[in-house]
Design an enzyme around this catalytic site. Structure first.
Site, PDB file in Angstrom:
ATOM      1  CD  GLU A   1       3.172  44.478   5.738  1.00  0.00           C
ATOM      2  OE1 GLU A   1       3.753  45.544   5.488  1.00  0.00           O
ATOM      3  OE2 GLU A   1       3.691  43.358   5.531  1.00  0.00           O
TER       4      GLU A   1
ATOM      5  CB  SER B   1      -2.502   0.867  -6.741  1.00  0.00           C
ATOM      6  OG  SER B   1      -2.724  -0.167  -7.668  1.00  0.00           O
ATOM      7  CG  LEU B   2       2.869   3.441  -7.264  1.00  0.00           C
ATOM      8  CD1 LEU B   2       3.814   4.273  -6.421  1.00  0.00           C
ATOM      9  CD2 LEU B   2       3.334   3.421  -8.708  1.00  0.00           C
TER      10      LEU B   2
ATOM     11  CD  GLU C   1       8.116  12.149  -8.107  1.00  0.00           C
ATOM     12  OE1 GLU C   1       7.918  11.241  -8.947  1.00  0.00           O
ATOM     13  OE2 GLU C   1       7.308  13.064  -7.892  1.00  0.00           O
TER      14      GLU C   1
ATOM     15  CE  LYS D   1       4.137   4.023  -1.753  1.00  0.00           C
ATOM     16  NZ  LYS D   1       3.245   4.235  -0.609  1.00  0.00           N
TER      17      LYS D   1
ATOM     18  CG  ASP E   1       2.179   6.807   5.548  1.00  0.00           C
ATOM     19  OD1 ASP E   1       1.305   6.338   4.797  1.00  0.00           O
ATOM     20  OD2 ASP E   1       2.364   6.415   6.706  1.00  0.00           O
TER      21      ASP E   1
ATOM     22  NE  ARG F   1      -5.368   4.991  -5.784  1.00  0.00           N
ATOM     23  CZ  ARG F   1      -5.899   3.789  -5.697  1.00  0.00           C
ATOM     24  NH1 ARG F   1      -6.715   3.501  -4.717  1.00  0.00           N
ATOM     25  NH2 ARG F   1      -5.631   2.857  -6.582  1.00  0.00           N
TER      26      ARG F   1
ATOM     27  CD  GLU G   1       0.041  10.345  -0.959  1.00  0.00           C
ATOM     28  OE1 GLU G   1      -0.280  10.264  -2.168  1.00  0.00           O
ATOM     29  OE2 GLU G   1      -0.099   9.414  -0.157  1.00  0.00           O
TER      30      GLU G   1
ATOM     31  CE1 TYR H   1       0.754  11.063  -7.918  1.00  0.00           C
ATOM     32  CE2 TYR H   1       0.469  11.777  -5.642  1.00  0.00           C
ATOM     33  CZ  TYR H   1       0.036  11.058  -6.734  1.00  0.00           C
ATOM     34  OH  TYR H   1      -1.130  10.349  -6.654  1.00  0.00           O
TER      35      TYR H   1
ATOM     36  CE  LYS I   1       5.688   9.091 -10.028  1.00  0.00           C
ATOM     37  NZ  LYS I   1       5.212  10.451  -9.748  1.00  0.00           N
TER      38      LYS I   1
ATOM     39  CE  LYS J   1       4.818   0.738   0.345  1.00  0.00           C
ATOM     40  NZ  LYS J   1       3.964  -0.103   1.140  1.00  0.00           N
TER      41      LYS J   1
ATOM     42  CB  CYS K   1     -16.821 -20.822  17.194  1.00  0.00           C
ATOM     43  SG  CYS K   1     -17.310 -19.122  16.860  1.00  0.00           S
TER      44      CYS K   1
ATOM     45  CB  CYS L   1     -21.707 -19.950  17.538  1.00  0.00           C
ATOM     46  SG  CYS L   1     -20.562 -20.846  16.494  1.00  0.00           S
TER      47      CYS L   1
ATOM     48  CB  CYS M   1     -16.709 -20.481  13.230  1.00  0.00           C
ATOM     49  SG  CYS M   1     -18.447 -20.727  13.587  1.00  0.00           S
TER      50      CYS M   1
ATOM     51  CB  CYS N   1     -21.211 -18.140  13.547  1.00  0.00           C
ATOM     52  SG  CYS N   1     -20.015 -17.469  14.706  1.00  0.00           S
TER      53      CYS N   1
HETATM   54 ZN   LIG Z   1     -19.036 -19.407  15.424  1.00  0.00          ZN
END
Ligand SMILES: [Zn+2]
Length: 695
Positions: free
Chosen positions: A49, A96-97, A127, A129, A131, A150, A189, A241, A306, A330, A425, A428, A443, A448
């Site tokens: 349909e 940002s948070l 809420e 978060k 990813d 963003r 998000e 959100y 929040k 987190k 190094c 180099c 270094c 280098c």
């Molecule tokens: Zn180096």
């Protein structure tokens, strides 16, 4: 009226008018069916349909192209490939948070907010978060107009054509319950469901394409396809959100109500949202979220808490880029054990010698990890990491996986020896140094090769100057074959096209694409150029602040430490790094060359707060204010460029007096400092109305 579906395929008798009517009907039916299917999970039409309606609409639009509108469901299939993404400035920055990792951190955050407001309590909303990738979607008169990533928070990329293909993004808002304002921005998000991620990777594997590292990466890659018909094939999804920029309605009084309103307009909000009257309630919600995270089909790395009241959110404002009214809790990092096969040392862009571990591949939090950082020389010594050890590896969200410790079950063979950090190094061969108070071994050879290759790679990378096709290998080839020995050489490559064609592995098309991409990148704004130069401590956000403040490359070059530390978010270390960078002859020469080659962008964005009449004036706030706390008042003053001090002197411009004033009031009177009341202060701050001195 007959509501049964009738086929109109062979009906050639449409007039422009009746076609328009029929198209409108079809669009409404399909959009409604999509909403029921993708957002409400209650399908109304079966596939056949749905298809029949879609086919008919496509046919109508082919016959009457003027019927193709932005909100037509046929537009979800994607547009022809784009040249690139246009940059868009966000009407309100995308913040940002800040992060907390435990209950104490959460309590401390809430208490700071309450102290700031001088309140006993402020209820919250929790809420998940997600990813994924933050996105802003603008609707004009209810029709989706634009979608922007963003980016650095101030400006992002226009990905409208791609977002149009996401089925759970309404192309047209529903005004049945709440009228839709002339302009409204959704913030959400975008993510790729875990189950579909595996499928996508299996398909890519079959086609011989590189597999994506994790769902977030795949979502990002899908959203940034230049060919939106490619995005249309990826099953991206979204959770809205918050509301961003809005015109023409009274804003909802609470975040909870805002979510309800978004839902009534047809936006897809996350069904798991919890009210929390206290931090104890919030902790309960966080624990619940932690439990369900394995059973939901998308990645979450924590909970966002929040303050619910929007008027309170406004009063709280932000510190730098972090709002005071929201925080991310987190989840603990995920860990796994594996074998450390070998330790290697990488030379970074600033010469840092960074050890990293080559690991027996292991799954950590849904991602296969084969490499992890070992931080620095001292860390290896302190934890005595040795090749062949069983080790604990962890990764949290976006962070690079790291080796945290030697496993308690580790057994060493008799020939195991402590790791010896190289004393030259690896690129180099010069002797590295460790400066005082710094764990990093560096270094310091300015020529280098590895450092320059890294810098070149960074300069051309996506967040920086963004030269498509200019990756690690190209940077290596161009430096090792002597085409590029300083950044400005990039812009002279077109003069050497014939020589470049002689590099056998590149081929004419790739060379020409590269030269075109370099040419296209010449238009990048100053903020990107500043970030691209790779000055220590300058990220894309601070580059944006520098750009706004100093406007040109020369402006930044001439900036003094005093001027730099006045920028919100730039401390004395970064300010020193900037000044030091422009004290090095080689860097000054580079800037001159870039300007000479026409790489000299000017930032024309309007001034933010610096033109407010309170800018540069000194205030003292005393007594109790009615509508705000003293710290809030001080914060307003600072955000507009004024200075808020604690004691009245002859230099004070204004004393802001609330009720119950004391010694400061008397002193101000004695010294003839202008005294203003709360009303005058608010008018001054909000409207820029300078209070009139009355004697
Ligand atoms: Zn180096």
């Amino acid at each position: 009226m007959n509501t049964h579906y009738q086929f109109h395929f062979d009906d050639e008798s449409y007039t422009a008018n009746s076609a328009a009517k029929r198209a409108l009907q079809l669009k409404d039916e399909i959009n409604r069916a999509s909403k029921l299917y993708y957002i409400d999970n209650t399908p109304e039409l079966n596939d056949a349909e749905w298809d029949a309606r879609m086919q008919e609409l496509l046919k109508l639009e082919a016959d009457f192209p003027e019927l193709i509108t932005a909100d037509s469901p046929t537009q979800r299939v994607g547009a022809p490939p784009a040249e690139g993404f246009e940059e868009v400035v966000h009407p309100i920055p995308m913040l940002s948070l800040g992060n907390v990792f435990d209950e104490d951190g959460l309590r401390a955050w809430h208490k700071r907010a309450l102290d700031f407001l001088e309140l006993e309590n402020a209820p919250m909303v929790c809420e998940l978060k997600i990813d994924g990738l933050a996105l802003a979607i603008t609707y004009r008169n209810g029709v989706m107009e634009r979608a922007t990533t963003r980016g650095d928070g101030e400006r992002g990329e226009d990905v409208t054509a791609n977002v149009r293909t996401i089925k759970s993004v309404p192309l047209k808002l529903d005004s049945i319950k709440h009228s839709v304002p002339p302009l409204v921005e959704f913030r959400g998000e975008v993510f790729l469901p875990n189950s579909l991620f595996d499928q996508l990777n299996a398909d890519r594997h079959a086609e011989g394409l590189t597999e994506y590292v994790n769902p977030r990466n795949a979502a990002s890659g899908s959203l940034r396809q230049l060919d939106s018909s490619e995005t249309a094939k990826r099953p991206l999804d979204i959770f809205v959100y918050a509301l961003g920029y809005v015109e023409g309605i009274k804003e909802p009084s609470s975040h909870w109500n805002a979510l309800e309103t978004i839902k009534s307009w047809g936006g897809k909000t996350n069904p798991w949202t919890r009210k929390a009257a206290t931090t104890e309630d919030a902790m309960k919600a966080i624990n619940e979220a932690f439990m369900i995270r394995e059973s939901i089909d998308y990645g979450i790395d924590g909970v966002v808490i929040k303050i619910d009241s929007i008027p309170l959110q406004k009063r709280l404002g932000a510190v730098g880029r972090d709002p005071r009214w929201a925080i991310a809790y987190k989840f603990p990092a995920e860990k796994a054990e594996t074998t450390l096969k070998a330790i290697h040392v990488n030379v970074g862009r600033t010469g840092a010698l960074t050890p990293w571990a080559e690991l027996e591949p292991v799954m950590v939090g849904g991602v296969t990890v084969e490499r992890a950082t070992l931080h620095n020389k001292d860390e290896i010594t302190r934890k005595d990491f040795r090749e062949g050890d069983r080790v604990v590896v962890q990764r949290a969200g976006d962070v690079i996986p790291q080796v945290v410790s030697v496993s308690s079950k580790n057994k060493r063979s008799g020939d195991s020896t402590p790791y010896k950090f190289p004393n030259t190094c690896p690129s180099c061969g010069s002797n590295p140094t460790s400066s005082d108070g710094e764990a990093t071994t560096r270094c310091i050879n300015v020529s280098c090769p590895a450092q320059f290759e890294r810098l070149l790679e960074h300069y051309a990378s996506r967040g920086a100057i963004d030269i498509e096709g200019f990756g690690e290998r190209v940077a290596q080839d161009l430096t090792r074959l002597g085409f590029v020995s300083t950044i400005s050489d990039i812009y002279k490559l077109h003069e050497r096209r014939e020589e470049l064609l002689k590099i056998d592995k590149m081929g004419e098309t790739r060379i020409d694409n590269l030269l075109d991409a370099i040419n296209a990148s010449r238009q990048q704004p100053l903020s990107r150029l500043l970030f691209a130069l790779g000055i220590s401590g300058i990220g894309s956000e601070s580059a944006s602040w520098l750009s706004r403040r100093f406007r040109t490359l020369t402006g930044v070059r001439n900036a003094t430490i005093e001027e730099l530390i006045k920028i919100d978010g730039i401390g004395s270390i970064v300010a020193n790094n900037i000044v030091n960078y422009f004290n090095v002859a080689k860097n000054l020469q580079l800037v001159d060359e870039l300007i000479e080659l026409g790489i000299n962008p000017i930032d024309n964005r309007p001034e933010s707060s610096t033109t407010h009449p309170a800018n540069g004036l000194i205030f003292v706030v005393t007594g109790k204010l009615e509508t705000m706390s003293r710290s809030e008042a001080n914060n307003r003053i600072k955000s507009l460029g004024g200075k808020a001090t604690g004691s009245v002197t002859g230099k004070t411009h204004y004393l802001v007096a609330g009720t119950n004033t004391g010694a400061k009031f008397d002193k101000a009177q004695r010294l003839g400092v202008q005294i203003i009341n709360e009303m005058e202060f608010i008018a001054f701050m909000d409207e820029g109305t300078v209070p009139i001195q009355t004697e």
